[in-house]
Design a protein around this motif. Structure first.
Motif, PDB file in Angstrom:
ATOM      1  N   PRO A 412       0.804  -1.238   0.000  1.00 22.98           N
ATOM      2  CA  PRO A 412       0.000   0.000   0.000  1.00 22.98           C
ATOM      3  C   PRO A 412       0.828   1.276   0.000  1.00 22.98           C
ATOM      4  CG  PRO A 412      -0.950  -1.604   1.514  1.00 22.98           C
ATOM      5  CD  PRO A 412       0.339  -2.196   1.024  1.00 22.98           C
ATOM      6  N   GLN A 413       2.035   1.247   0.585  1.00 19.36           N
ATOM      7  CA  GLN A 413       2.872   2.442   0.628  1.00 19.36           C
ATOM      8  C   GLN A 413       3.867   2.520  -0.526  1.00 19.36           C
ATOM      9  OE1 GLN A 413       2.418   4.938   2.688  1.00 19.36           O
ATOM     10  NE2 GLN A 413       0.741   3.876   3.711  1.00 19.36           N
ATOM     11  N   GLN A 414       3.818   1.536  -1.447  1.00 13.35           N
ATOM     12  CA  GLN A 414       4.716   1.532  -2.613  1.00 13.35           C
ATOM     13  C   GLN A 414       6.171   1.693  -2.180  1.00 13.35           C
ATOM     14  OE1 GLN A 414       3.453   1.155  -6.083  1.00 13.35           O
ATOM     15  NE2 GLN A 414       1.930   0.341  -4.664  1.00 13.35           N
ATOM     16  N   THR A 415       6.617   0.798  -1.315  1.00 16.85           N
ATOM     17  CA  THR A 415       7.930   0.917  -0.679  1.00 16.85           C
ATOM     18  C   THR A 415       9.060   0.529  -1.625  1.00 16.85           C
ATOM     19  OG1 THR A 415       6.889   0.367   1.429  1.00 16.85           O
ATOM     20  CG2 THR A 415       9.298   0.210   1.332  1.00 16.85           C
ATOM     21  N   TRP A 416      10.157   1.280  -1.537  1.00 16.43           N
ATOM     22  CA  TRP A 416      11.398   0.955  -2.248  1.00 16.43           C
ATOM     23  C   TRP A 416      12.491   0.664  -1.220  1.00 16.43           C
ATOM     24  CZ3 TRP A 416      12.180   5.598  -6.139  1.00 16.43           C
ATOM     25  CH2 TRP A 416      11.056   5.704  -6.967  1.00 16.43           C
ATOM     26  N   LEU A 417      13.372  -0.261  -1.566  1.00 19.87           N
ATOM     27  CA  LEU A 417      14.582  -0.500  -0.786  1.00 19.87           C
ATOM     28  C   LEU A 417      15.795  -0.248  -1.666  1.00 19.87           C
ATOM     29  CD1 LEU A 417      13.849  -3.916   1.025  1.00 19.87           C
ATOM     30  CD2 LEU A 417      13.295  -1.605   1.805  1.00 19.87           C
ATOM     31  N   HIS A 418      16.831   0.349  -1.086  1.00 23.19           N
ATOM     32  CA  HIS A 418      18.127   0.451  -1.755  1.00 23.19           C
ATOM     33  C   HIS A 418      19.080  -0.496  -1.033  1.00 23.19           C
ATOM     34  CE1 HIS A 418      16.775   4.553  -3.307  1.00 23.19           C
ATOM     35  NE2 HIS A 418      16.966   3.795  -4.366  1.00 23.19           N
ATOM     36  N   LEU A 419      19.595  -1.476  -1.755  1.00 25.23           N
ATOM     37  CA  LEU A 419      20.436  -2.531  -1.178  1.00 25.23           C
ATOM     38  C   LEU A 419      21.857  -2.413  -1.716  1.00 25.23           C
ATOM     39  CD1 LEU A 419      17.917  -5.510  -1.588  1.00 25.23           C
ATOM     40  CD2 LEU A 419      18.210  -3.996   0.381  1.00 25.23           C
ATOM     41  N   ASP A 420      22.815  -2.373  -0.789  1.00 29.96           N
ATOM     42  CA  ASP A 420      24.227  -2.238  -1.149  1.00 29.96           C
ATOM     43  C   ASP A 420      24.763  -3.577  -1.639  1.00 29.96           C
ATOM     44  OD1 ASP A 420      26.885  -1.636  -1.387  1.00 29.96           O
ATOM     45  OD2 ASP A 420      27.139  -0.898   0.660  1.00 29.96           O
ATOM     46  N   LEU A 421      25.164  -3.628  -2.894  1.00 32.96           N
ATOM     47  CA  LEU A 421      25.688  -4.866  -3.470  1.00 32.96           C
ATOM     48  C   LEU A 421      27.042  -5.245  -2.870  1.00 32.96           C
ATOM     49  CD1 LEU A 421      24.695  -4.108  -7.145  1.00 32.96           C
ATOM     50  CD2 LEU A 421      23.930  -6.111  -5.877  1.00 32.96           C
ATOM     51  N   TYR A 422      27.714  -4.314  -2.213  1.00 33.84           N
ATOM     52  CA  TYR A 422      29.048  -4.576  -1.662  1.00 33.84           C
ATOM     53  C   TYR A 422      28.994  -5.168  -0.260  1.00 33.84           C
ATOM     54  CZ  TYR A 422      30.568  -1.698  -5.570  1.00 33.84           C
ATOM     55  OH  TYR A 422      30.777  -1.199  -6.834  1.00 33.84           O
ATOM     56  N   THR A 423      27.907  -4.898   0.468  1.00 34.42           N
ATOM     57  CA  THR A 423      27.804  -5.405   1.843  1.00 34.42           C
ATOM     58  C   THR A 423      26.484  -6.098   2.140  1.00 34.42           C
ATOM     59  OG1 THR A 423      26.862  -3.349   2.705  1.00 34.42           O
ATOM     60  CG2 THR A 423      29.273  -3.500   2.635  1.00 34.42           C
ATOM     61  N   GLY A 424      25.482  -5.913   1.287  1.00 34.87           N
ATOM     62  CA  GLY A 424      24.161  -6.461   1.558  1.00 34.87           C
ATOM     63  C   GLY A 424      23.329  -5.590   2.471  1.00 34.87           C
ATOM     64  N   GLU A 425      23.839  -4.447   2.886  1.00 35.85           N
ATOM     65  CA  GLU A 425      23.128  -3.578   3.825  1.00 35.85           C
ATOM     66  C   GLU A 425      21.939  -2.902   3.151  1.00 35.85           C
ATOM     67  OE1 GLU A 425      24.063   0.342   6.640  1.00 35.85           O
ATOM     68  OE2 GLU A 425      25.609  -0.494   5.321  1.00 35.85           O
ATOM     69  N   VAL A 426      20.864  -2.707   3.938  1.00 34.66           N
ATOM     70  CA  VAL A 426      19.729  -1.915   3.477  1.00 34.66           C
ATOM     71  C   VAL A 426      20.099  -0.441   3.696  1.00 34.66           C
ATOM     72  CG1 VAL A 426      17.282  -1.402   3.750  1.00 34.66           C
ATOM     73  CG2 VAL A 426      18.106  -3.744   4.087  1.00 34.66           C
ATOM     74  N   LEU A 427      20.401   0.261   2.612  1.00 35.20           N
ATOM     75  CA  LEU A 427      20.868   1.640   2.711  1.00 35.20           C
ATOM     76  C   LEU A 427      19.737   2.625   2.937  1.00 35.20           C
ATOM     77  CD1 LEU A 427      23.494   1.684  -0.182  1.00 35.20           C
ATOM     78  CD2 LEU A 427      23.950   1.600   2.276  1.00 35.20           C
ATOM     79  N   GLY A 428      18.548   2.268   2.514  1.00 41.33           N
ATOM     80  CA  GLY A 428      17.434   3.193   2.678  1.00 41.33           C
ATOM     81  C   GLY A 428      16.110   2.522   2.407  1.00 41.33           C
ATOM     82  N   VAL A 429      15.081   2.992   3.104  1.00 42.47           N
ATOM     83  CA  VAL A 429      13.712   2.534   2.904  1.00 42.47           C
ATOM     84  C   VAL A 429      12.894   3.747   2.501  1.00 42.47           C
ATOM     85  CG1 VAL A 429      11.702   1.414   3.919  1.00 42.47           C
ATOM     86  CG2 VAL A 429      14.006   0.749   4.664  1.00 42.47           C
ATOM     87  N   LEU A 430      12.381   3.746   1.285  1.00 41.28           N
ATOM     88  CA  LEU A 430      11.627   4.886   0.769  1.00 41.28           C
ATOM     89  C   LEU A 430      10.205   4.456   0.440  1.00 41.28           C
ATOM     90  CD1 LEU A 430      14.095   6.634  -1.724  1.00 41.28           C
ATOM     91  CD2 LEU A 430      13.308   7.513   0.458  1.00 41.28           C
ATOM     92  N   ASP A 431       9.260   4.851   1.297  1.00 39.83           N
ATOM     93  CA  ASP A 431       7.857   4.651   0.950  1.00 39.83           C
ATOM     94  C   ASP A 431       7.293   5.993   0.480  1.00 39.83           C
ATOM     95  OD1 ASP A 431       7.637   6.055   3.291  1.00 39.83           O
ATOM     96  OD2 ASP A 431       6.955   4.359   4.488  1.00 39.83           O
ATOM     97  N   GLN A 432       5.995   6.044   0.218  1.00 37.28           N
ATOM     98  CA  GLN A 432       5.425   7.282  -0.327  1.00 37.28           C
ATOM     99  C   GLN A 432       5.650   8.493   0.574  1.00 37.28           C
ATOM    100  OE1 GLN A 432       1.395   5.970  -1.149  1.00 37.28           O
ATOM    101  NE2 GLN A 432       1.824   5.779  -3.338  1.00 37.28           N
ATOM    102  N   PRO A 433       5.424   8.389   1.895  1.00 34.87           N
ATOM    103  CA  PRO A 433       5.690   9.569   2.736  1.00 34.87           C
ATOM    104  C   PRO A 433       7.149  10.020   2.685  1.00 34.87           C
ATOM    105  CG  PRO A 433       4.322   7.992   3.913  1.00 34.87           C
ATOM    106  CD  PRO A 433       4.786   7.311   2.670  1.00 34.87           C
TER     107      PRO A 433
END
Length: 487
Positions: A412-433
């Motif tokens: 429902p919030q159309q969430t995006w994740l940015h995932l670091d290919l070098y470490t696997g870390e979740v760099l950011g969570v971007l939903d609509q707000p």
């Protein structure tokens, strides 16, 4: 009705123009000097290579010594005060350190431990102990809460650096140079109204900033309306001017017409930076913890720290810090060197990787929203929602490497994740707000627009000219307000 517009604008201006002038002046300083922080680059630069002395205590024993009842949110192996230590974080609780030599949990850090950490940070500098604080001018950040109280040590190096050392783990968690401290008195410390912190107003500090910004936005809007109403577009006044004012009032009028709309967006976006009334917080956020597919336990990490260091060393990689990471239920050990480079050791096959396979991250991300669709793309260049900023800026210390994997869900919030290919870390969570915040705060306040950011000093000129325009409006308003009060 016009009379009330003038009265509201006048009296709001008398109260708020000083704050606006301070915001514009301190904002220019913040373009080049940020609030003190220890960046990952600085942190790694002051660490020795792991391996001497060798960590002789295993991860299982260290986790038991740290907290036998709950798994940590993160765990690292670093060198603290001259010895290897496991560092554990627990949400809502203080950080914990365990000696990788003795296996003992580190007690509350005292003066001698703090000085030992400072000597490791700067071996050539003389260190002077400056006492413990819970919070002071340069340590207001909530990110330090799990390390409080903080031990302070001052170095006699060329930068006259003030170190803040965790009272829980002994690790250096912040450095503040003389230059940073000096400029911050007229920079971030002033811009964020930190003088109101530590004097009994901490509980209402957020609301003070929010409502001052809201009132300043209303004041600027009223001023723009009045400015247009008072400007003669067709027939000039008797003086021949299209503005009825003279002196400072004329400069205030003209400055408002030229820079008023930009001043409004700057003040309003400053208000948005506070996330007022949680307007940028999702009511139904995705549970990103599912990306790990389980708690951090030792079962996913059969290789010891010594074995991992040997594997990295065999590849010519000198790790200064190790970080255990769970991705989709599989264990990985991330090594960091002094230059900021990383390597990943797969616990499944013992391979040392420069980058994780894209399919590994996609498989782990699927667990975040298993009932819906997921689309992924690999970004090879920065765009509006993923870009790098200068290290001293608010979030500039977070490294944004390329390529990066962007994963989009149809929740429902159309969430995006940015995932670091070098470490696997979740760099950011971007939903609509949060994407709305990107427009209403980051773009309007910092002008994080790639054509400007990638063409400095064009961005610098733009920001300084706008700041001077805002200072013209608020400075002349301050003079007019003072004259009104005198009379």
């Amino acid at each position: 009705m016009k009379r009330y517009l003038y009265l509201w604008h006048r009296w709001l201006g008398i109260v708020l123009c000083l704050f606006m002038a301070l915001w514009f002046v301190s904002g220019v300083v913040m373009l080049y000097v940020g609030y003190p922080k220890l960046t990952p680059r600085e942190h790694l630069l002051h660490l020795p290579v792991l391996g001497s002395p060798a960590p002789s205590v295993g991860l299982d024993a260290a986790m038991t010594a740290a907290d036998p009842l709950r798994p940590p949110a993160s765990m690292r192996l670093s060198t603290v005060a001259g010895e290897p230590r496991y560092l554990f974080t627990y949400p809502g609780h203080s950080n914990v350190a365990v000696s990788a030599v003795s296996g003992q949990k580190i007690p509350a850090v005292d003066r001698e431990q703090a000085l030992a950490s400072a000597r490791q940070y700067a071996p050539q500098a003389h260190a002077e102990y400056r006492g413990a604080v819970d919070e002071d001018l340069w340590s207001h950040s909530r990110g330090l809460d799990a390390d409080r109280p903080l031990q302070r040590v001052e170095l006699d190096d060329s930068d006259n650096t003030l170190l803040y050392i965790s009272g829980q783990t002994g690790a250096v968690v912040r450095d503040a140079t003389r230059l940073e401290r000096g400029w911050n008195y007229v920079g971030a410390w002033l811009h964020w109204l930190y003088p109101l912190r530590g004097i009994g107003l901490d509980g209402i500090w957020t609301n003070i900033v929010i409502y001052l910004s809201l009132a300043a936005t209303v004041m600027a809007l009223l001023g723009s309306v009045i400015g247009v109403l008072r400007w003669r577009f067709q027939r000039p006044y008797r003086s021949g001017s299209r503005s009825p004012y003279r002196g400072f009032a004329r400069w205030h009028h003209l400055g408002g017409l030229i820079f008023g709309s930009l001043a409004i967006t700057w003040i309003f976006s400053g208000l948005m930076s506070m996330n007022p009334w949680q307007v940028f917080s999702s009511a139904t956020p995705l549970k990103v913890a599912a990306y790990s597919a389980g708690p951090l336990t030792t079962t996913a990490f059969p290789l010891t720290a010594q074995q991992a260091l040997a594997r990295f060393d065999g590849q010519g990689f000198k790790a200064r810090e190790l970080e255990w990471r769970l991705i989709g239920g599989a264990g990985y050990l991330v090594g960091h060197d002094g230059a900021g480079s990383t390597r990943v050791l797969s616990m499944a096959d013992g391979q040392v990787l420069t980058r994780l396979p894209r399919e590994v991250l996609e498989s782990a991300a699927k667990a975040v929203w298993p009932e819906g669709r997921m689309h992924s793309e690999q970004l090879e260049a920065y765009d509006f929602y993923y870009y790098a900023r200068a290290e001293h800026s608010m979030m500039g210390h977070i490294e944004k490497r390329l390529p990066v994997l962007r994963v989009k869900f149809d929740d429902p919030q159309q969430t995006w994740l940015h995932l670091d290919l070098y470490t696997g870390e979740v760099l950011g969570v971007l939903d609509q707000p949060k994407r709305a915040s990107r427009w209403l705060f980051a773009l309007l306040h910092s002008w994080d627009w790639l054509p400007l950011l990638h063409n400095r000093p064009l961005w610098d000129v733009w920001m300084i000219v706008l700041s001077v325009g805002g200072l013209l409006i608020s400075g002349t308003g301050l003079v007019l307000g003072w004259r009104r009060l005198r009379h």
